[in-house]
Design an enzyme around this catalytic site. Structure first.
Site, PDB file in Angstrom:
ATOM      1  N   GLU A   1      62.248 -45.860 -64.079  1.00 50.65           N
ATOM      2  CA  GLU A   1      62.608 -45.075 -62.904  1.00 50.65           C
ATOM      3  C   GLU A   1      63.748 -45.729 -62.121  1.00 50.65           C
ATOM      4  O   GLU A   1      63.982 -46.939 -62.206  1.00 50.65           O
ATOM      5  CB  GLU A   1      61.396 -44.936 -61.974  1.00 50.65           C
ATOM      6  CG  GLU A   1      60.270 -44.098 -62.554  1.00 50.65           C
ATOM      7  CD  GLU A   1      59.253 -43.693 -61.500  1.00 50.65           C
ATOM      8  OE1 GLU A   1      59.149 -42.486 -61.239  1.00 50.65           O
ATOM      9  OE2 GLU A   1      58.572 -44.586 -60.958  1.00 50.65           O
TER      10      GLU A   1
ATOM     11  N   ASP B   1      60.774 -43.514 -52.155  1.00 49.92           N
ATOM     12  CA  ASP B   1      62.063 -44.051 -52.592  1.00 49.92           C
ATOM     13  C   ASP B   1      63.224 -43.805 -51.624  1.00 49.92           C
ATOM     14  O   ASP B   1      63.405 -42.678 -51.145  1.00 49.92           O
ATOM     15  CB  ASP B   1      62.478 -43.424 -53.923  1.00 49.92           C
ATOM     16  CG  ASP B   1      61.417 -43.491 -54.990  1.00 49.92           C
ATOM     17  OD1 ASP B   1      60.328 -44.007 -54.719  1.00 49.92           O
ATOM     18  OD2 ASP B   1      61.683 -43.018 -56.110  1.00 49.92           O
TER      19      ASP B   1
ATOM     20  N   PHE C   1      63.461 -34.580 -56.008  1.00 48.43           N
ATOM     21  CA  PHE C   1      63.125 -35.978 -56.254  1.00 48.43           C
ATOM     22  C   PHE C   1      64.366 -36.869 -56.164  1.00 48.43           C
ATOM     23  O   PHE C   1      65.442 -36.424 -55.782  1.00 48.43           O
ATOM     24  CB  PHE C   1      62.400 -36.096 -57.599  1.00 48.43           C
ATOM     25  CG  PHE C   1      60.957 -35.664 -57.520  1.00 48.43           C
ATOM     26  CD1 PHE C   1      59.943 -36.600 -57.466  1.00 48.43           C
ATOM     27  CD2 PHE C   1      60.612 -34.319 -57.464  1.00 48.43           C
ATOM     28  CE1 PHE C   1      58.608 -36.211 -57.368  1.00 48.43           C
ATOM     29  CE2 PHE C   1      59.293 -33.911 -57.372  1.00 48.43           C
ATOM     30  CZ  PHE C   1      58.286 -34.860 -57.320  1.00 48.43           C
TER      31      PHE C   1
END
Length: 452
Positions: free
Chosen positions: A209, A20, A79
């Site tokens: 997400e 990502d 993350f």
């Protein structure tokens, strides 16, 4: 084996693994693009934040690791998250993960999907230096109330400034297993209070997400990546979608339509994130999922790259993704043969007739009635249930194509972003055959590359 430090056009993993895009921001005269990074192998593992910078969104330099695990809350990974500027500082928000039990055969994996997720913050005075040992704070601890959100699957904070202060949106899931968004607000980026949520009925994935909400030319846009959205057992079931919404900052009320667009009809892109460029345009990038690593002589194996930066606009309720003007400036050198182009690849522009086809080194782009289709069967991995053939919905504005071809990615822009099909490829040849195409023009990257 060396890591790639400088890249032009598509930003790729410097080596090993990326996924990502994170913390995308224009800050103090430079674009900063962080990314999920596992620096030890070309496979998913304990997440760090890698860091790349650019003056123009075209010429990129990898500048190392910005974030790495140091705290109980992020012991097993830093993350995804976002960046804002506040009082001259760059402020990063991200999800910290702590596993209850590591896999004894691979400590970078969690057993039984049992872990805590919290939302964390770290500041930098210059966007380059981050104190991973003393500079981190937990701003939202793991969620205790199951009616509110999921303790494990709540993540990916996107933060922006509104008229009344700061707002954060998080991806989460309900007790019933439906994806949803959680909205928080803060007056100071430190103290955050839950305000509201937004969700849809069944069939929109079990967890949402990487949510991203923004206002752009023509409307308000929501982009997110629902997990197990397609439910057909193929690679990949998780997909990125977008839509126009009605969002009210007071009370964080979001009305979502029943319809959606795919972010990209190649179905390979995921986890997009946007930022505002130096001229006020809303620009988006996304991760290209790659099932196998690329091995090149003298370079560390790498896996994962990003699409070209795209300007997001809304026209008559439809979300357009147009190639950023700086990318167009890069591909301005007329060529007569694709063999005359470098590692940045080439741009082919043309009008495609019904039944016409472009064969770009084994990757086929063809028109079937009012739809543009692609087929990567000859230039993709074998042995898995991969998607090979793709198509747009019916197009409305004609059949002009801008096709950006690079060794491991092809992006097909239909009518200046009405729809886009982007695909990862392997073993693409330096060949080009066109049938049923009009007004074809071929361009390579400028030599030397442009610098603004």
């Amino acid at each position: 084996m060396e890591l790639r430090k400088r890249q032009i056009g598509h930003l790729k993993a410097p080596g090993n693994w990326i996924n990502d895009p994170n913390g995308f921001i224009y800050y103090k005269g430079k674009y900063h693009l962080f990314y999920q990074y596992f620096p030890y192998a070309p496979e998913w593992g304990t997440m760090h934040w890698g860091h790349a910078v650019s003056d123009d969104l075209v010429n990129w330099e990898h500048v190392g690791i910005a974030l790495f695990p140091t705290k109980y809350g992020d012991q097993n990974g830093c993350f995804s998250g976002s960046a804002v500027e506040h009082e001259g500082n760059m402020v990063l928000f991200y999800t910290g993960v702590h596993y209850f039990e590591q896999d004894p055969e691979n400590i970078h994996l969690c057993l039984h999907d049992r872990f805590d997720s919290c939302q964390m913050r770290i500041d930098s005075w210059n966007g380059m230096d981050f104190d991973n040992f003393k500079g981190k704070q937990v701003v939202i601890p793991p969620i205790e109330d199951k009616c509110h959100g999921d303790r494990t699957h709540t993540r990916d904070p996107k933060v922006w400034k509104g008229k009344n202060g700061w707002t954060m949106v998080l991806g989460s899931r309900s007790e019933e297993g439906r994806g949803k968004l959680l909205f928080y607000q803060s007056p100071d980026l430190k103290s955050w209070s839950y305000v509201n949520e937004a969700t849809k009925g069944d069939g929109w994935g079990w967890m949402w997400e990487c949510p991203d909400y923004f206002e752009t030319e023509g409307g308000q846009v929501l982009v997110f990546s629902p997990m197990r959205f397609l439910k057909d057992g193929k690679w990949e079931e998780n997909q990125a979608i977008c839509m126009t919404v009605d969002f009210k900052e007071d009370g964080c009320e979001m009305n979502m339509p029943d319809s959606y667009q795919y972010l990209d009809y190649g179905l390979d892109l995921y986890a997009p994130q946007s930022a505002v460029d130096e001229d006020g345009r809303r620009v988006l990038v996304a991760w290209l999922r790659m099932p196998e690593a690329v091995e090149e002589e003298g370079q560390a194996p790498w896996r994962g790259m990003f699409c070209l930066p795209r300007v997001v606009e809304v026209k008559n309720g439809h979300v357009y993704f147009r190639v950023h003007p700086n990318v167009k400036k890069l591909y301005k050198r007329p060529v007569t043969d694709v063999k005359d182009t470098g590692p940045e690849g080439y741009l082919l522009s043309l009008e495609l007739e019904d039944g016409g086809c472009v064969n770009a080194g084994g990757y086929q782009i063809f028109r079937r009635g009012n739809r543009i289709c692609t087929d990567r069967t000859q230039v993709f991995c074998r042995g898995e249930d991969y998607r090979m053939v793709f198509e747009t919905p019916d197009v409305k504005e004609g059949f002009h194509l801008d096709i950006y071809v690079e060794d491991h990615m092809v992006e097909v822009y239909v009518n200046d972003g009405e729809y886009v099909i982007s695909n990862g490829v392997y073993g693409l040849k330096k060949e080009l055959l066109i049938s049923g195409g009009n007004k074809a023009e071929l361009f390579g990257a400028m030599d030397p590359p442009i610098h603004r």
